[in-house]
Design a protein around this motif. Structure first.
Motif, short mmCIF file in Angstrom:
data_model
loop_
_atom_site.label_atom_id
_atom_site.label_comp_id
_atom_site.label_asym_id
_atom_site.label_seq_id
_atom_site.Cartn_x
_atom_site.Cartn_y
_atom_site.Cartn_z
N ARG A 1 -39.49 13.23 -6.71
CA ARG A 1 -39.77 11.87 -7.17
C ARG A 1 -38.62 11.02 -6.93
NH1 ARG A 1 -44.85 12.91 -9.31
NH2 ARG A 1 -45.12 10.57 -9.62
N GLU A 2 -38.89 9.80 -6.88
CA GLU A 2 -37.79 8.87 -6.73
C GLU A 2 -37.99 7.59 -7.47
OE1 GLU A 2 -37.57 7.30 -2.90
OE2 GLU A 2 -39.76 7.17 -2.43
N VAL A 3 -37.25 6.85 -7.65
CA VAL A 3 -37.18 5.43 -8.20
C VAL A 3 -35.92 4.44 -7.83
CG1 VAL A 3 -35.82 5.92 -10.54
CG2 VAL A 3 -37.80 4.34 -10.41
N ASP A 4 -36.27 3.23 -7.87
CA ASP A 4 -35.33 2.07 -7.28
C ASP A 4 -34.53 1.73 -8.76
OD1 ASP A 4 -35.93 2.27 -4.65
OD2 ASP A 4 -37.34 1.00 -4.81
N VAL A 5 -33.11 1.63 -8.63
CA VAL A 5 -32.65 1.35 -9.85
C VAL A 5 -31.34 0.00 -9.04
CG1 VAL A 5 -32.67 3.27 -11.05
CG2 VAL A 5 -30.90 2.92 -9.74
N GLU A 6 -30.67 -0.56 -9.97
CA GLU A 6 -29.75 -1.40 -9.45
C GLU A 6 -28.69 -1.21 -10.46
OE1 GLU A 6 -29.96 -5.67 -10.97
OE2 GLU A 6 -31.65 -4.99 -11.94
N SER B 1 -16.56 -1.24 -1.85
CA SER B 1 -17.19 -2.35 -2.67
C SER B 1 -18.60 -2.16 -2.94
CB SER B 1 -17.06 -3.97 -2.21
OG SER B 1 -17.37 -4.67 -3.16
N LEU B 2 -19.04 -2.10 -4.26
CA LEU B 2 -20.42 -2.07 -4.49
C LEU B 2 -20.88 -2.95 -5.60
CD1 LEU B 2 -22.73 -0.28 -3.84
CD2 LEU B 2 -22.40 1.03 -5.82
N PRO B 3 -21.28 -4.21 -5.11
CA PRO B 3 -21.55 -5.65 -6.06
C PRO B 3 -22.63 -5.14 -7.04
CG PRO B 3 -21.64 -6.08 -3.87
CD PRO B 3 -21.58 -4.66 -3.67
N ARG B 4 -22.36 -5.75 -8.35
CA ARG B 4 -23.42 -5.56 -9.27
C ARG B 4 -24.65 -6.09 -8.92
NH1 ARG B 4 -19.58 -2.20 -9.72
NH2 ARG B 4 -18.79 -1.89 -11.69
N GLY B 5 -25.89 -5.71 -9.22
CA GLY B 5 -26.98 -6.21 -8.78
C GLY B 5 -27.52 -5.31 -7.18
N THR B 6 -26.57 -4.43 -6.87
CA THR B 6 -27.01 -3.87 -5.71
C THR B 6 -28.10 -2.95 -5.88
OG1 THR B 6 -24.87 -3.82 -4.79
CG2 THR B 6 -26.22 -2.21 -3.95
#
Length: 248
Positions: free
Chosen positions: A165-170, A137-142
């Protein structure tokens, strides 16, 4: 006066413009993502690039659309243009295993395993990363992270970078990525489009890392930075991955 002008120019640039983004991101701390793989792909007289993740000593996980006539994998890399780097490992791919039902038009089943000609030497700069298990399971908003050496400016193929390079997403609801070729369960929708944060061209095949596991593979990054990207769901293909890694 010159400093004031430069500050004004920087302030007036639109979000995501200029150097410094995967799209909307930053340069990763060198070797902080030791599972990252840089792929140099031969296609005729041209060289393409993709990302990937080291999931076993002799296997790299990437996207099926990253296949070519021959592939060289670079591990332990940060600056791919650095001529000499004793931490970097350069390994040829001996076998490519794109998913048997991959379709380029729809990008369905866009997943591939690369068998390395020799096992990687694991150390502090080169490490494997675990993958999501079946039906995980990978809840939305993770919150998740993506990294790569791809474009930093949407629509500008010349804006690829030499340093990781990197970036945080959800993770987003499936309806955020609704299109003619988005297939729930097989794919994940992720990004931060309101902030211009996503994977771009050249980041294909790289891992979507959530909770310290590879949960997705970059399949269709945003071409504009204003739409969420589409990722192949690793959880859905868990059995295929295990079976493929057992193949001779």
């Amino acid at each position: 006066m010159l400093l004031l002008i430069l500050l004004l120019v920087a302030f007036l640039l639109p979000p995501g413009a200029g150097a410094g983004e995967i799209y909307g991101g930053w340069e990763a701390r060198p070797h902080s993502r030791p599972y990252m793989a840089y792929l140099e792909i031969e296609r005729g007289d041209k060289i393409a690039r993709c990302g990937g993740s080291l999931v076993a000593e002799n296997f790299v996980l990437t996207a099926a659309h990253c296949q070519g006539e021959a592939i060289t994998v670079f591990l332990g890399a940060h600056n791919i243009d650095k001529l000499i780097d004793l931490r970097r490992q350069k390994i040829k791919v001996s076998k490519m295993f794109p998913h048997e039902k991959y379709r380029n038009r729809t990008m369905i089943n866009d997943i591939m395993l690369l068998k390395l000609a020799r096992p990687a030497k694991l150390n502090e700069h080169v490490k494997t990363i675990p993958m999501a298990g079946p039906f995980e399971s990978l809840p939305r908003g993770t919150n998740c992270n993506i990294a790569g050496w791809g474009c930093t400016v949407p629509g500008d193929n010349s804006s690829v970078v030499s340093r990781l390079r990197e970036v945080d997403v959800e993770v987003l609801d499936d309806d955020k990525c609704t299109s003619a070729f988005y297939f729930p369960m097989l794919m994940l929708c992720a990004g931060r489009p309101q902030e211009g944060k996503d994977a771009g061209q050249g980041d294909s095949g790289g891992p979507l890392v959530c909770k310290d596991k590879v949960q997705g593979v970059v399949s269709k990054g945003s071409t504009s930075g204003t739409l969420p990207g589409t990722y192949t769901s690793v959880s859905f293909y868990s059995d295929w991955i295990k079976d493929t890694m057992r193949r001779p």
